[in-house]
Scaffold this active site. Sequence first.
Site, short mmCIF file in Angstrom:
data_model
loop_
_atom_site.label_atom_id
_atom_site.label_comp_id
_atom_site.label_asym_id
_atom_site.label_seq_id
_atom_site.Cartn_x
_atom_site.Cartn_y
_atom_site.Cartn_z
N ASN A 1 0.87 -1.18 0.00
CA ASN A 1 0.00 0.00 0.00
C ASN A 1 0.90 1.23 0.00
OD1 ASN A 1 -1.82 2.03 0.50
ND2 ASN A 1 -2.26 1.42 2.61
N LYS B 1 0.08 4.23 -0.26
CA LYS B 1 -0.60 5.40 0.33
C LYS B 1 -0.38 6.63 -0.55
CE LYS B 1 0.27 3.40 4.82
NZ LYS B 1 0.18 3.57 6.25
N HIS C 1 -9.37 0.68 5.09
CA HIS C 1 -8.08 0.91 5.75
C HIS C 1 -8.32 1.85 6.94
CE1 HIS C 1 -4.01 2.29 6.50
NE2 HIS C 1 -3.59 1.22 5.85
N GLU D 1 -6.80 4.30 7.97
CA GLU D 1 -6.64 5.74 7.65
C GLU D 1 -7.90 6.27 6.96
OE1 GLU D 1 -2.85 5.36 5.69
OE2 GLU D 1 -1.94 4.86 7.63
N GLU E 1 -4.98 -5.26 10.71
CA GLU E 1 -3.97 -4.22 10.87
C GLU E 1 -4.24 -3.46 12.17
OE1 GLU E 1 -2.08 -3.02 6.91
OE2 GLU E 1 -3.83 -1.76 7.19
N GLY F 1 2.87 1.96 10.73
CA GLY F 1 3.85 3.03 10.58
C GLY F 1 4.61 3.39 11.85
N SER G 1 3.73 -2.43 10.32
CA SER G 1 5.19 -2.46 10.54
C SER G 1 5.83 -3.79 10.14
CB SER G 1 5.53 -2.09 11.98
OG SER G 1 5.13 -0.74 12.24
C1 PEP Z 1 -0.56 0.03 6.15
O1 PEP Z 1 -0.70 1.23 6.07
O2 PEP Z 1 -1.42 -0.71 5.67
C2 PEP Z 1 0.61 -0.46 6.84
C3 PEP Z 1 0.60 -1.69 7.26
O3 PEP Z 1 1.66 0.42 7.02
P1 PEP Z 1 3.11 0.06 7.62
O4 PEP Z 1 3.59 -1.22 6.97
O5 PEP Z 1 3.96 1.23 7.24
O6 PEP Z 1 2.96 -0.10 9.07
#
Ligand code: PEP
Length: 254
Positions: free
Chosen positions: A12, A14, A100, A102, A170, A176, A216
């Site tokens: 992703n 983003k 997601h 976000e 997630e 992040g 992460s």
């Molecule tokens: C995400 O935004 O779906 C995600 C898992 O981000 P990150 O791997 O940076 O934690």
Amino acid sequence: MSTQRRPLIAGNWKMNGLREIAMPLAGELATKMNNAAPTSFDMLVCPPATMIDAVVDVAYESNLAVGGQDCHMAESGAHTGDISAQMLQDLGCSYAIVGHSERRADHGEMDDVVRAKAEAAQAAGLIAIVCVGETEAERDKGITIDVVAAQIAGSVPPASTSENTVVAYEPVWAIGTGRTPTSDEVQEVHAMMRTKVTEILGADEADKIRLLYGGSVKPSNAVELMGLADVDGALVGGASLSHDDFWQIAESCP
Ligand code: PEP
């Protein structure tokens, strides 16, 4: 991970990357997918909408799939700035991420909206990646399992199949941040997710549906996470912006 579930490694991107950086990144991955064929995993990148067309061109005739980061629940209409699932499909996408955290946080998307978006993606012939996950406050209160179970019940369309749906766990606090739940905690949630999906879709489909972990994921923790019994791949944010890191994560699949 069951041998009947082929891992999916999804990136992703983003709201990151301009064409100058994104095109070589997609090109590297498409070449790697071709050179490594047949791979033991599926690979997907979800670029910003502005670059989907160009990334689809770069990925042409490779096994690198391309997806959208979101879609609208309607096929068309007066929704300025939005993109329908049909439009993503028309561009050459095969997946759409929906729900997601976000989007849930920044755009107030609740489970019913996420479910409608997943249905729109499925109706357009896309595979919906339905995201769920608890906040840090919810984990601290000890209600992770209840929160995620309720999100699955509310967000996964009842008519979903293992062919048109993937569910991604997630934890919001892991996205992040460089922090991840322990492997036992991830497996506990994923096992519950499979049980919950069994209630909705039945045992056959639940056995085949892919459950991704995201938050992460990086090369240093991927082998352990991808080796968990009910983890069938990863949804990767930051590390998907480096082709080396993303590829190493993919190669961590058992
Ligand atoms: C995400 O935004 O779906 C995600 C898992 O981000 P990150 O791997 O940076 O934690």
